[in-house]
Design a protein around this motif. Structure first.
Motif, PDB file in Angstrom:
ATOM      1  N   ALA A 107      13.704  41.954   8.258  1.00  0.00           N
ATOM      2  CA  ALA A 107      12.915  41.271   9.281  1.00  0.00           C
ATOM      3  C   ALA A 107      11.432  41.549   9.110  1.00  0.00           C
ATOM      4  O   ALA A 107      11.031  42.587   8.566  1.00  0.00           O
ATOM      5  CB  ALA A 107      13.368  41.725  10.670  1.00  0.00           C
ATOM      6  N   ALA A 108      10.614  40.619   9.581  1.00  0.00           N
ATOM      7  CA  ALA A 108       9.175  40.866   9.664  1.00  0.00           C
ATOM      8  C   ALA A 108       8.918  42.042  10.602  1.00  0.00           C
ATOM      9  O   ALA A 108       9.704  42.313  11.514  1.00  0.00           O
ATOM     10  CB  ALA A 108       8.459  39.618  10.169  1.00  0.00           C
ATOM     11  N   ALA A 109       7.815  42.750  10.364  1.00  0.00           N
ATOM     12  CA  ALA A 109       7.397  43.880  11.207  1.00  0.00           C
ATOM     13  C   ALA A 109       8.451  44.982  11.246  1.00  0.00           C
ATOM     14  O   ALA A 109       8.624  45.650  12.265  1.00  0.00           O
ATOM     15  CB  ALA A 109       7.054  43.414  12.614  1.00  0.00           C
ATOM     16  N   SER A 110       9.146  45.179  10.140  1.00  0.00           N
ATOM     17  CA  SER A 110      10.100  46.287  10.039  1.00  0.00           C
ATOM     18  C   SER A 110       9.363  47.569   9.678  1.00  0.00           C
ATOM     19  O   SER A 110       8.471  47.560   8.829  1.00  0.00           O
ATOM     20  CB  SER A 110      11.147  45.992   8.967  1.00  0.00           C
ATOM     21  OG  SER A 110      11.998  44.942   9.339  1.00  0.00           O
ATOM     22  N   ALA A 151      16.858  45.408  13.269  1.00  0.00           N
ATOM     23  CA  ALA A 151      16.289  45.288  11.929  1.00  0.00           C
ATOM     24  C   ALA A 151      17.231  45.870  10.889  1.00  0.00           C
ATOM     25  O   ALA A 151      17.390  45.320   9.795  1.00  0.00           O
ATOM     26  CB  ALA A 151      14.938  45.995  11.871  1.00  0.00           C
ATOM     27  N   ALA A 152      17.870  46.980  11.226  1.00  0.00           N
ATOM     28  CA  ALA A 152      18.808  47.595  10.287  1.00  0.00           C
ATOM     29  C   ALA A 152      20.001  46.693  10.042  1.00  0.00           C
ATOM     30  O   ALA A 152      20.484  46.563   8.914  1.00  0.00           O
ATOM     31  CB  ALA A 152      19.265  48.948  10.822  1.00  0.00           C
ATOM     32  N   VAL A 153      20.494  46.054  11.111  1.00  0.00           N
ATOM     33  CA  VAL A 153      21.609  45.131  10.950  1.00  0.00           C
ATOM     34  C   VAL A 153      21.231  43.980  10.031  1.00  0.00           C
ATOM     35  O   VAL A 153      21.982  43.581   9.133  1.00  0.00           O
ATOM     36  CB  VAL A 153      22.069  44.607  12.332  1.00  0.00           C
ATOM     37  CG1 VAL A 153      23.058  43.464  12.168  1.00  0.00           C
ATOM     38  CG2 VAL A 153      22.695  45.735  13.134  1.00  0.00           C
ATOM     39  N   LEU A 154      20.028  43.439  10.242  1.00  0.00           N
ATOM     40  CA  LEU A 154      19.560  42.365   9.369  1.00  0.00           C
ATOM     41  C   LEU A 154      19.435  42.842   7.932  1.00  0.00           C
ATOM     42  O   LEU A 154      19.759  42.130   6.991  1.00  0.00           O
ATOM     43  CB  LEU A 154      18.209  41.839   9.875  1.00  0.00           C
ATOM     44  CG  LEU A 154      18.257  41.051  11.177  1.00  0.00           C
ATOM     45  CD1 LEU A 154      16.828  40.815  11.685  1.00  0.00           C
ATOM     46  CD2 LEU A 154      18.970  39.730  10.987  1.00  0.00           C
ATOM     47  N   PHE A 155      18.955  44.070   7.763  1.00  0.00           N
ATOM     48  CA  PHE A 155      18.743  44.640   6.445  1.00  0.00           C
ATOM     49  C   PHE A 155      20.068  44.813   5.708  1.00  0.00           C
ATOM     50  O   PHE A 155      20.152  44.662   4.503  1.00  0.00           O
ATOM     51  CB  PHE A 155      18.040  45.983   6.602  1.00  0.00           C
ATOM     52  CG  PHE A 155      17.485  46.560   5.332  1.00  0.00           C
ATOM     53  CD1 PHE A 155      16.965  45.762   4.338  1.00  0.00           C
ATOM     54  CD2 PHE A 155      17.471  47.930   5.146  1.00  0.00           C
ATOM     55  CE1 PHE A 155      16.428  46.303   3.194  1.00  0.00           C
ATOM     56  CE2 PHE A 155      16.938  48.491   4.004  1.00  0.00           C
ATOM     57  CZ  PHE A 155      16.423  47.664   3.021  1.00  0.00           C
ATOM     58  N   LEU A 156      21.124  45.125   6.460  1.00  0.00           N
ATOM     59  CA  LEU A 156      22.424  45.405   5.856  1.00  0.00           C
ATOM     60  C   LEU A 156      23.331  44.184   5.802  1.00  0.00           C
ATOM     61  O   LEU A 156      24.329  44.190   5.090  1.00  0.00           O
ATOM     62  CB  LEU A 156      23.127  46.511   6.653  1.00  0.00           C
ATOM     63  CG  LEU A 156      22.459  47.890   6.595  1.00  0.00           C
ATOM     64  CD1 LEU A 156      23.066  48.792   7.658  1.00  0.00           C
ATOM     65  CD2 LEU A 156      22.631  48.502   5.224  1.00  0.00           C
ATOM     66  N   ALA A 157      22.985  43.132   6.514  1.00  0.00           N
ATOM     67  CA  ALA A 157      23.910  42.025   6.715  1.00  0.00           C
ATOM     68  C   ALA A 157      24.386  41.398   5.412  1.00  0.00           C
ATOM     69  O   ALA A 157      25.536  40.990   5.299  1.00  0.00           O
ATOM     70  CB  ALA A 157      23.253  40.959   7.593  1.00  0.00           C
ATOM     71  N   VAL A 172       5.569  39.986   6.441  1.00  0.00           N
ATOM     72  CA  VAL A 172       6.488  38.860   6.386  1.00  0.00           C
ATOM     73  C   VAL A 172       7.905  39.365   6.098  1.00  0.00           C
ATOM     74  O   VAL A 172       8.094  40.355   5.401  1.00  0.00           O
ATOM     75  CB  VAL A 172       6.038  37.847   5.300  1.00  0.00           C
ATOM     76  CG1 VAL A 172       6.049  38.460   3.914  1.00  0.00           C
ATOM     77  CG2 VAL A 172       6.879  36.583   5.320  1.00  0.00           C
ATOM     78  N   GLY A 173       8.889  38.682   6.653  1.00  0.00           N
ATOM     79  CA  GLY A 173      10.279  39.017   6.394  1.00  0.00           C
ATOM     80  C   GLY A 173      10.838  38.200   5.242  1.00  0.00           C
ATOM     81  O   GLY A 173      10.241  37.220   4.789  1.00  0.00           O
ATOM     82  N   GLY A 174      12.005  38.615   4.754  1.00  0.00           N
ATOM     83  CA  GLY A 174      12.644  37.887   3.667  1.00  0.00           C
ATOM     84  C   GLY A 174      13.844  38.644   3.129  1.00  0.00           C
ATOM     85  O   GLY A 174      14.333  39.589   3.735  1.00  0.00           O
TER      86      GLY A 174
END
Length: 404
Positions: free
Chosen positions: A132-135, A12-18, A64-66
């Motif tokens: 991500a969703a459910a972070s 999730a952190a990787v997605l958050f920082l990507a 929800v993610g986004g």
């Protein structure tokens, strides 16, 4: 074992920082229309007295993610302006500690500090990056001058953290030793996602707020609903905003403003809302206040009218049984029965979920089924919460009133 627990949070952190450096790809915006959707919320109320110089590290879980996360800070119950001079958000590792490298500063109109007038709310600037969703997020805020009544949400069913001084930018938990069971000043988180994606707001009382569910495990019935929605292809409603307040009523202020009085701020002002799920009324009925079924029906009709005028769906849920609760009596039961007949049969709601039928005992339908009883004969336990969420027909969360 530690590596396995950490992996989802690290992903999730990787997605958050990507996208932190490059932002959202231009091709994503060209491919589809996008809008903001609420991914987490908690209804605002007065929450004790503010403390100058205090820091709050608030634990929340998204639905929800986004992209482009934004938060909303509320001073709705303050009697003077409050300044926040440092606000960060990151991915939770464990307790008050964040996944290394995930803690990022939020800005407001380009600045690091924002002053929120008494009675107002303010949204942060979008934070580039994919969430991500459910972070599991930790949102850290600090105010140098907070005073007077504090705005927040008293019964979070979630442990958050306190400190004195500004430690918002720190990723470890060293200076976050004190804990709280409330959320302060933060009342919503949103993300930007496809314009076809919407959210449902659950408007209710302590059952929706999660009382008698397990703390720190996200087992309120709206949490179980969010899990179902993530996996479902029946609807594009994916966001869930929990706007329950323990003790809240439809008609009268008391434990927070009534549902009628907080509908605009807590519900209709949230971005991307497609559906309002109304499950409230037991506190009006059991209070021996002389409230009649017709009073309740008038209140429900006003909510339906205002939700439809805003272009949203409204799903009604029947009032669950509560015999055995100290305020139960045959007169209250009669009102509950008449109210439920209206909810089920009037056709004025766009859809109905029959929580009464799901939760009641077949041997005494005025009582909650013992296996679902949290122990006080009114609030469901974790199993009851899951049964409630499982009873929602996900396809009914879209309707002709929705504006998309």
């Amino acid at each position: 074992m530690r590596a396995r627990r950490t992996a989802p949070r690290l992903l999730a952190a990787v997605l958050f920082l990507a996208l932190a450096v490059q932002g959202t790809p231009a091709t994503a915006g060209a491919a589809e229309r996008r809008h903001d959707v609420v991914t987490w919320a908690a209804s605002a109320d007065r929450t004790g007295d503010a403390v100058a110089g205090r820091g709050y590290r608030l634990a929340v879980r998204t639905s929800v993610g986004g992209d482009d996360l934004r938060i909303r800070l509320s001073n709705a119950f303050g009697d003077r302006p409050v300044t926040f001079d440092s606000v960060y958000v990151g991915i939770r590792e464990q307790g008050a500690a964040l996944v290394r490298g995930s803690n990022r500063r939020l800005t407001f109109a380009g600045g690091r500090s924002v002053t929120v007038p008494a009675g107002a709310t303010v949204r942060s600037d979008p934070l580039p990056g994919r969430l991500a969703a459910a972070s599991d997020l930790l949102i850290s805020i600090h105010s140098p001058d907070a005073a007077g009544p504090a705005t927040g949400h008293g019964m979070a069913m979630q442990t958050s953290y306190l400190t004195q001084g500004d430690h918002t930018g720190e990723e470890d938990a060293v200076n976050w030793k004190d804990t709280t069971g409330s959320w302060f000043y933060l009342d919503a988180v949103s993300v930007r996602t496809s314009a076809t994606t919407g959210a449902v707001v659950t408007l209710g009382d302590s059952v929706t707020d999660g009382w008698q569910s397990s703390s720190d495990l996200n087992r309120r019935w709206p949490d179980y609903l969010a899990r179902r929605l993530r996996k479902s292809s029946l609807t594009t409603v994916k966001g869930v905003a929990n706007e329950g307040i323990s003790g809240n009523k439809v008609l009268a202020d008391g434990a927070g403003p009534s549902a009628l009085h907080r509908l605009d701020r807590d519900v209709l002002s949230q971005p991307g809302v497609r559906t309002v799920f109304l499950f409230e009324g037991v506190n009006d009925i059991k209070a021996h206040s002389g409230v009649t079924a017709q009073d309740m029906i008038s209140g429900y009709r006003e909510i339906i009218e205002r939700v439809h005028a805003a272009g949203k769906c409204v799903v009604g849920a029947t009032v669950a049984p509560f015999k055995g609760w100290p305020e139960w009596d045959p007169a209250a039961e009669s009102v509950r029965r008449d109210v439920n007949a209206f909810i089920r049969d009037s056709g004025e709601f766009d859809a109905v979920t029959d929580f009464d039928r799901i939760l009641r005992s077949p041997y005494d339908p005025q009582r909650i089924l013992p296996v679902f009883d949290g122990g006080d004969h009114l609030h469901p336990d974790d199993k009851g919460m899951q049964a409630m969420a499982d009873a929602v027909d996900l396809a009914t969360l879209d309707c002709e009133h929705a504006d998309g």
